[in-house]
Write a protein that holds these residues in place. Structure first.
Motif: not given
Length: 408
Positions: A54-78
């Motif tokens: 479903p489109h809502d499911d796609l939106h949710r997983s894209v949001a979680l996964n992009l947030q995962f990478i951006v958060s890692g950029l902010a703190d590479p040692d985490h």
């Protein structure tokens, strides 16, 4: 100013620039998420409808996964939390979404994030921003690889669990056919439908000894049969591997060839039958065919298509009584003489009462066949020219063949 002091200053500037870059990406995430979802729906067939994801499911997983990478950029040692990609992998497996398409969507999101960061760094008046992005590139792609690996491993683990569950269910449904058990108010027809067995074909049951305790002797047989267009369903018990096979008349030879190539132990095959409700009877006949083979002999044996043989197989006690009454004098002969007479009788009947054709099969002279048939008439008092006597002789001979007491 010393080189060390200058280096420290540049390092602090880059760290600050990276922090600013990550903060900027965080603010841009809502827009990027929408853009990634739109491109995924446009370019990837899987996401163009709600049928699988479903489109809502796609939106949710894209949001979680992009947030995962951006958060890692902010703190590479985490140490990254891989919950989000693992959850996505498991969910997509249960949705039966193809893994390549799932990974394609993920790579699309990573590429669009990188392009967005690169455009921002190039457009910035601060060289430190571009330097920070270059420094962070290894972190971004490392996180991308870790994410894809976690997603893939979770997807494959969930797929294995699903397949194992489906196989257990198929085995249970096959067991219901073999026992004649009604499952959840459904008859044999409904069970066959759940197993994917076509309802417009005839069927056979195969019963094979296991190679070891709960060890398949017909290894890969379902796959090999599927390659020639034959649908089958199987059950494995500690001592028996048994299956229901669909059968069209022109496929019999090909099916037997596959079974013979796959067999690693004694294997019996029932006569063909029409109704799934007859499966318990067919299993019994397949097991009887198996038991006709000498222990330790790797061979595939097809049970006689004669209804008389099936009748005897279902009442062994009556079969033994019949054999003794009709063939008592024959059974008292030495084993070699007894077997020669009974084999001759079977060959004579199987070849339309022709002594010449029976002789070719037995590799002897037609007069030898006639002599042996004369001996049978003398010993039993029954004439092969009398239909009733012939029926009694053939049925009694089948009873001898099916009796464990009289097998080699």
């Amino acid at each position: 100013m010393t080189d060390r002091t200058a280096g420290d200053g540049r390092g602090r500037a880059r760290n600050a620039a990276l922090t600013d870059l990550a903060a900027w990406a965080e603010r841009k995430l809502p827009t990027l998420i929408e853009e990634v979802c739109a491109v995924a729906r446009d370019r990837i067939d899987l996401y163009q409808t709600d049928d699988i994801v479903p489109h809502d499911d796609l939106h949710r997983s894209v949001a979680l996964n992009l947030q995962f990478i951006v958060s890692g950029l902010a703190d590479p040692d985490h140490t990254p939390d891989l919950t989000a990609p693992s959850e996505t992998g498991r969910r997509r497996a249960h949705q039966r979404a193809p893994l390549p398409e799932v990974l394609r969507c993920y790579r699309l999101g990573c590429a669009m994030l990188w392009d967005m960061l690169l455009d921002h760094a190039r457009g910035s008046a601060r060289p430190a921003v571009l330097d920070a992005l270059i420094d962070a590139s290894s972190t971004l792609w490392r996180l991308s690889d870790e994410h894809a690996l976690a997603l893939t491993e979770a997807y494959r683990a969930a797929t294995a669990e699903i397949l194992a569950s489906q196989q257990r269910r198929r085995s249970a449904l096959v067991g219901a056919l073999f026992t004649g058990q009604v499952v959840v108010d459904s008859g044999a027809w409904e069970v066959g439908k759940l197993l994917g067995l076509p309802l417009d074909t005839r069927l056979m049951v195969v019963a094979a000894e296991t190679a070891g305790l709960a060890e398949e002797s017909l290894v890969g047989v379902e796959h090999h049969l599927a390659e020639i267009g034959v649908v089958s369903a199987w059950q494995l018990t500690p001592t028996l591997q048994a299956g229901v096979i669909t059968l069209r008349e022109e496929q019999l030879d090909a099916i037997l060839a596959v079974l013979r190539e796959s067999a690693g132990a004694r294997t019996g095959v029932s006569p063909a039958y029409s109704s799934l409700a007859e499966t318990p009877r067919a299993l019994h006949l397949a097991r009887c065919a198996l038991a006709e083979l000498p222990p330790g002999k790797t061979e595939v044996h097809l049970f006689s298509a004669s209804p008389l043989a099936a009748l005897i197989a279902y009442d062994p006690d009556e079969g033994r009584r019949l054999a003794k009454e009709v063939l008592g004098a024959v059974l008292e002969l030495p084993r070699e003489d007894r077997d020669a007479l009974l084999h001759t009788l079977h060959a004579f009947v199987d070849h339309a009462g022709s002594a010449d054709r029976a002789a070719r099969v037995l590799h002897c002279h037609p007069n030898t066949v006639r002599y042996r048939l004369g001996r049978l008439r003398e010993l039993t008092g029954r004439s092969l020219s009398d239909p009733r006597s012939l029926a009694e002789l053939v049925t009694a001979a089948d009873a001898v063949r099916l009796s464990p007491d009289n097998r080699n």
